[in-house]
Design a protein around this motif. Structure first.
Motif, PDB file in Angstrom:
ATOM      1  N   THR A 666       0.854  -1.189   0.000  1.00 50.44           N
ATOM      2  CA  THR A 666       0.000   0.000   0.000  1.00 50.44           C
ATOM      3  C   THR A 666       0.892   1.242   0.000  1.00 50.44           C
ATOM      4  OG1 THR A 666      -0.126   0.019   2.420  1.00 50.44           O
ATOM      5  CG2 THR A 666      -1.829  -1.216   1.241  1.00 50.44           C
ATOM      6  N   ASP A 667       0.269   2.437  -0.115  1.00 54.16           N
ATOM      7  CA  ASP A 667       1.084   3.644  -0.295  1.00 54.16           C
ATOM      8  C   ASP A 667       1.637   4.219   1.010  1.00 54.16           C
ATOM      9  OD1 ASP A 667      -1.184   4.678   0.840  1.00 54.16           O
ATOM     10  OD2 ASP A 667      -1.849   5.767  -0.937  1.00 54.16           O
ATOM     11  N   GLY A 668       1.319   3.597   2.168  1.00 50.50           N
ATOM     12  CA  GLY A 668       1.790   4.136   3.440  1.00 50.50           C
ATOM     13  C   GLY A 668       3.293   4.134   3.570  1.00 50.50           C
ATOM     14  N   TYR A 669       3.976   3.096   3.028  1.00 50.35           N
ATOM     15  CA  TYR A 669       5.438   2.996   3.156  1.00 50.35           C
ATOM     16  C   TYR A 669       6.127   4.092   2.335  1.00 50.35           C
ATOM     17  CZ  TYR A 669       9.794   0.413   4.122  1.00 50.35           C
ATOM     18  OH  TYR A 669      11.041   0.037   4.582  1.00 50.35           O
ATOM     19  N   LYS A 670       5.761   4.172   1.057  1.00 50.62           N
ATOM     20  CA  LYS A 670       6.478   5.098   0.173  1.00 50.62           C
ATOM     21  C   LYS A 670       6.139   6.570   0.433  1.00 50.62           C
ATOM     22  CE  LYS A 670       3.129   4.380  -3.612  1.00 50.62           C
ATOM     23  NZ  LYS A 670       2.661   5.758  -3.776  1.00 50.62           N
ATOM     24  N   ASP A 671       4.971   6.840   1.037  1.00 42.67           N
ATOM     25  CA  ASP A 671       4.554   8.223   1.279  1.00 42.67           C
ATOM     26  C   ASP A 671       4.968   8.746   2.657  1.00 42.67           C
ATOM     27  OD1 ASP A 671       3.434   8.335  -1.188  1.00 42.67           O
ATOM     28  OD2 ASP A 671       1.376   8.053  -0.533  1.00 42.67           O
TER      29      ASP A 671
END
Length: 729
Positions: A666-671
């Motif tokens: 999901t986008d939580g890591y990269k954001d």
């Protein structure tokens, strides 16, 4: 045409496009109308939307600028856009186009002048060093180094606050620096915590000081710069009208009213004074130094005599203090004439009569004790609060007339001993048992009084009834407990709905799931199911996080069970189409009109043929094969209410090979924000970690990914749920 030429052409095209759509001043002026964009980040008193609407000095300056241009026959529209942080605001201006401005109490510095343009300054720029209340004033540089070398400073990244602290480290090298998002956060942390210090703007400091907000300002290492100004991109065509506006006498009159509005009447002369002479009009800057010196003198006086009392007790304590010192000095005046002494006694008697009227009528309980804690005086407020009559009070408390005995604290003697060397008043909540057995809560203030030899002479105590506020606080705590209990119960339900990781282990020997909710419950979820020869794997990111996201995730999990398990649907595209329909229908039935939904990666692995069917809703998967990452993109729309009707999800069949590793996240890591510059982690860095550690077992890769994001987040709050899934064929 080679790659380098294409790249240069692309960059040139971007820059040209930016300036093509930028509002050039000459064009706006010729047609009599146009639009400008003002990027901002919250800076208290200068520009802020904390109250729910934009306001502040720099906001009003732009409103005045709009009116100024309208008077010149040019009507402009102003679009205010909030930046995510100060650094991104600066980048917007540094690489911006004509017709763009930046505001956030910008200081004019030599380095910034090389990269961006500034309007003429509209206010002198002085930054002062403030510190926590427990830190003493430093009288000289040597004392400052001794006191501050082991403390912690607070700053905002890429601001003059940070620059000034880095400069200060050349003199005081051992203190460390922590970072906040805004100057108001700096001030709030310093007020509420010990052993902290940092820089804030002097106008902000003076306003807060005049409004009664108390913290210490150190007299050393003040920083003065050229002034505050509005920022523009380098060589912006709008420098012409902004310079004309700032240099006009109309602006100087207007800005005085703006400053007076936001910083108070006490600073009405901080900016400009218009003088008239035979040679015409000239302006002279009124510096902040006079007000600053007056404030320093007030602080020094407060340091030597800090008698802080609660509501209603202030005037009484000052009168009592005067009378006590006055009475002590009278004892030392035996050499004066009898007439003078009688006059002084008569004057003291008059003052005591006046004090008696005030002290006996006030609601607060007032107690005066000697330096040992023995009570010498108490008013009727103490008797009334006890629930006893005056006679009953005397009988029941005759052996308790010591501060050490009438208070609920067991360290009063230590506090009294501390007054021998520290004059700071002591505040605490005190519990008292009344005649009827009920409990009364008071806020107590202990203030020391010293004689001419600086010896502890008396102790004045004021007790203020806080029963109602204490009851409200207890009710609030109980409600918070009920809410947290409910959230923890919801977590139990959510954990029970998540499948066991052992299910994936039954199919793939090497696998992992990194699952890090932002809050107690999560808006991310994963889902597994075995249907015949197929093993279904799903990773989804629902709108929001915490409780709202958790409800959406549980709804998605239930729907998947109905679609896959109950109806034995194996087609990934058909499954997502049905899931989208069910989610939109559920949201519509709740009269829910927002764009809620979920990003999802849906995979169906054929255990016999080693194929992987994939469909994605605004999410992708990555396959690592022989050191090379291959990306398979999902469709560019999500599950749920995103405004797109009749969605048709695509399905891709991938033939896997032995040793292939499949990843999705999901986008939580990269954001996630963090690192030395407070930037996003970014997908490129995440994929680099995966590639570099391709030879490691997936359980080890999970540890590495967890350690890296934890290190990245140090000093920053986790902004979203974080989920990463991987399995090896």
């Amino acid at each position: 045409m080679n790659f380098k030429s294409v790249f240069i052409f692309f960059i040139f095209l971007l820059i040209s496009t930016q300036f093509l759509f930028a509002e050039q001043w000459d064009i706006v002026k010729s047609r009599g109308k146009g639009t400008i964009t003002v990027f901002y980040y919250n800076s208290e008193h200068f520009i802020s939307d904390s109250s729910g609407k934009l306001e502040g000095i720099e906001y009003d300056i732009f409103i005045a600028f709009k009116q100024y241009l309208k008077n010149q026959g040019v009507d402009i529209t102003i679009n205010f856009k909030k930046a995510t942080d100060f650094s991104s605001l600066y980048e917007e201006i540094k690489y911006g186009g004509s017709g763009e401005f930046g505001v956030c109490s910008f200081s004019i510095t030599e380095q910034r002048m090389k990269e961006i343009s500034f309007s003429p300054r509209y206010m002198p720029d002085v930054q002062v060093l403030i510190s926590s209340g427990n830190i003493p004033f430093a009288k000289n540089e040597e004392e400052f180094i001794n006191i501050f070398s082991e403390l912690t400073a607070i700053a905002v990244r890429n601001t003059t606050f940070e620059q000034d602290l880095l400069k200060l480290q050349e003199t005081v090298p051992n203190f460390k620096i922590e970072y906040e998002q805004s100057s108001s956060m700096i001030r709030d942390r310093i007020i509420s915590s010990d052993n902290l210090f940092g820089y804030i703007e002097l106008p902000t400091y003076l306003t807060l000081f005049n409004n009664g907000l108390r913290f210490k300002r150190q007299n050393l290492f003040k920083v003065e710069r050229d002034g505050y100004a509005i920022t523009l991109p380098k060589n912006s065509s709008w420098l012409e009208p902004i310079n004309d506006f700032f240099n006009s006498d109309a602006f100087k009159l207007e800005v005085n009213q703006i400053i007076k509005k936001h910083l108070g009447k006490g600073v009405k002369d901080l900016l400009w004074k218009i003088e008239h002479s035979e040679e015409g009009e000239s302006q002279s800057e009124i510096t902040l130094l006079t007000m600053e010196r007056e404030t320093q003198e007030l602080e020094i006086k407060q340091q030597t005599l800090k008698v802080q009392i609660l509501v209603g007790g202030g005037a009484v304590i000052l009168v009592i203090l005067f009378l006590l010192v006055f009475g002590y000095r009278m004892k030392r005046s035996a050499n004066k004439s009898l007439t003078e002494r009688n006059n002084l006694i008569e004057k003291q008697k008059t003052e005591l009569e006046r004090l008696s009227i005030v002290a006996e009528k006030m609601n607060e309980a007032v107690v005066i004790a000697d330096s040992s804690g023995k009570i010498e005086y108490y008013n009727n407020g103490l008797v009334r609060n006890s629930g006893y009559s005056e006679e009953e009070f005397k009988v029941n408390f005759k052996d308790l007339m010591y501060l050490q005995k009438i208070t609920s604290r067991n360290d009063i003697q230590a506090i009294i001993d501390g007054f021998q060397t520290d004059s700071t008043p002591f505040l605490y909540d005190s519990q008292h048992v009344k005649k009827d057995g009920s409990t009364m809560w008071t806020a107590a203030s202990l203030s020391p009084v010293y004689d001419d030899e600086k010896e502890l002479y008396k102790i004045i105590v004021v007790y203020t009834d806080i029963d109602e506020s204490k009851e409200f606080s207890n009710q609030l705590s109980e409600k918070n407990k009920e809410i947290m209990d409910s959230i923890h119960y919801a977590k139990m339900i959510q954990d029970a709905m998540l499948p066991s990781e052992s299910m994936m282990g039954n199919v793939f020997d090497d696998n992992f799931i990194l699952f890090k909710p932002k809050d107690i419950v999560s808006g991310d979820f994963y889902w597994f199911e075995e249907i015949g020869d197929y093993f279904i794997l799903v990773l989804a990111d629902c709108t929001g996080h915490g409780v709202p996201g958790a409800f959406m995730s549980m709804m998605g999990s239930n729907f998947l069970t109905n679609i896959i398990t109950d109806n034995a649907i194996r087609s990934t595209s058909k499954a997502l189409t049905l899931l989208d329909t069910k989610v939109k229908k559920a949201l519509l039935s709740e009269n829910h009109h927002s764009r809620d939904g979920m990003d999802i990666a849906f995979m169906a692995y054929n255990k016999i043929e080693k194929t992987l069917d994939f469909s994605g809703g605004n999410n992708s998967i990555f396959i690592l094969r022989e050191g090379e990452l291959m990306k398979y993109k999902g469709d560019r729309f999500s599950i749920g209410s995103d405004g797109i009707e009749d969605k048709k999800f695509t399905e891709e069949r991938i033939q896997l090979q032995k040793g292939d590793i499949v990843y999705t996240f999901t986008d939580g890591y990269k954001d996630q924000f963090g690192g030395p510059k407070g930037k996003k982690f970014m997908q490129k860095q995440l994929l680099s970690i995966i590639t570099e550690n391709a030879a490691s077992p997936l359980k080890k890769q999970k540890e590495i990914l967890d350690d890296r994001i934890e290190e990245w987040m140090k000093g920053y709050e986790q902004i979203d749920d974080i989920s990463v899934m991987g399995f090896k064929v």
